[in-house]
Design an enzyme around this catalytic site. Structure first.
Site, short mmCIF file in Angstrom:
data_model
loop_
_atom_site.label_atom_id
_atom_site.label_comp_id
_atom_site.label_asym_id
_atom_site.label_seq_id
_atom_site.Cartn_x
_atom_site.Cartn_y
_atom_site.Cartn_z
N TYR A 71 -0.63 0.22 10.45
CA TYR A 71 -0.89 -0.26 9.09
C TYR A 71 0.32 0.00 8.20
O TYR A 71 0.78 -0.90 7.48
CB TYR A 71 -2.13 0.42 8.53
CG TYR A 71 -2.52 -0.04 7.15
CD1 TYR A 71 -2.87 -1.37 6.91
CD2 TYR A 71 -2.54 0.85 6.07
CE1 TYR A 71 -3.23 -1.79 5.64
CE2 TYR A 71 -2.90 0.43 4.81
CZ TYR A 71 -3.25 -0.89 4.59
OH TYR A 71 -3.60 -1.31 3.33
N SER A 83 0.85 -1.20 0.00
CA SER A 83 0.00 0.00 0.00
C SER A 83 0.88 1.24 0.00
O SER A 83 2.01 1.21 0.49
CB SER A 83 -0.89 0.00 1.25
OG SER A 83 -1.45 1.28 1.48
#
Length: 297
Positions: free
Chosen positions: A164, A138
């Site tokens: 994350y 990501s």
């Protein structure tokens, strides 16, 4: 693409990007195993593939946050494995959540579970002769070098997005560290699928969704103009899994079906891959950390 005779595993393949990846690989003739916590959730996709006359698709249980589950999946695998797509993930858990092993849940699911799966399936990947590992990362990795000192937020305030990003930097570093498998005919590359609305956002609260501009005051969710569909987002995964253009390419990071530019911290241009995520020394250190963590668990 003709993937007849090839065998693939797609984690989190029952919905979203994973489902579109499964559809594309099966349509090209591959036999695809959907590895998911709830195999029954993949049944519609299994039936869809059968009706379309595509490659065989079936589902098996896998909980990436549970080492025993990952070990069971890997031990049960028989024969070579041509393609492993590390697609499953969780994002922005609002509170610090630990696995029974004491690992922060996002790191456990997004990185450690996939690292355990890849190492557990190493022999099967090697036996394929020319295998590929595809890791869905990501753009969240860009501002987050991996924190080796406190990866599980034991001594610092927990931040959902930092956790994350930490896990997604680890994903990219894993593909760099996997260069040690090149002699076994195994390549590994990471990718950013782009902005897409899927179940990945299920833990993101309404206030944050509004701040991102994807939810109105009435609670209606709608993508922004630059958001992709799941099918568009899966395109780079499929490219890395199957295109002959990527033969022998390993340890790279892709977005929008091409290799991404390398950026330094503080670069304000969108996209690219952070230099800290391609650092070979950090990759080797992370590999050792992953192996030590799994053995201790």
């Amino acid at each position: 693409m003709d993937l007849t005779g090839r065998r693939a595993v797609v984690t989190g393949g029952a919905s979203g990007l994973g489902a579109e990846t499964v559809r594309a690989l099966a349509a090209a003739g591959a036999e695809v195993t959907i590895a998911t916590r709830h195999p029954q959730s993949a049944e519609p996709l299994v039936q869809e593939a059968a009706a379309a006359g595509a490659g065989r698709v079936h589902a098996e249980a896998l909980d990436l946050s549970d080492v025993a589950s990952v070990d069971s999946f890997a031990r049960a695998w028989r024969g070579p494995l041509d393609i492993l797509v590390a697609n499953a993930g969780i994002m922005a858990l609002p509170t610090r959540t630990l696995t029974p092993y004491g690992w922060e849940m996002q790191l456990a699911t997004n990185y450690l579970g996939h690292f355990a799966l890849a190492t557990g399936l190493h022999a099967a990947l090697r036996d394929a002769g020319s295998a590929r590992i595809v890791v869905v990362s990501s753009g969240a990795h860009l501002g987050t070098p991996f924190d080796f000192e406190d990866p599980h937020f034991a001594r610092r305030p927990y931040d959902p997005w930092a956790a994350y990003g930490n896990s997604k930097t680890a994903d990219v570093l894993f593909t760099v560290g996997a260069r040690r498998w090149a002699a076994d005919g195994i390549t590994a590359n990471a990718l950013n699928p782009g902005y897409i609305l899927t179940r990945l956002q299920r833990h993101v609260d309404d206030e944050t969704m509004r701040a991102f501009g994807v939810m109105d005051d009435q609670g209606n969710v709608k993508p922004l103009p630059y958001y992709k569909t799941p099918e568009q987002g899966a395109a780079t995964s499929v490219l890395l899994a199957a295109s002959p253009l990527l033969n022998g390419v390993t340890g790279r990071y892709f977005e929008d079906n091409q290799e991404a530019r390398t950026v330094e911290d503080g670069d304000v241009q969108p996209g690219g891959v952070a230099a800290h995520a391609l650092d070979p020394e950090a990759a080797d250190r992370l590999w050792e950390y992953g192996a030590d963590t799994l053995s201790a668990g």
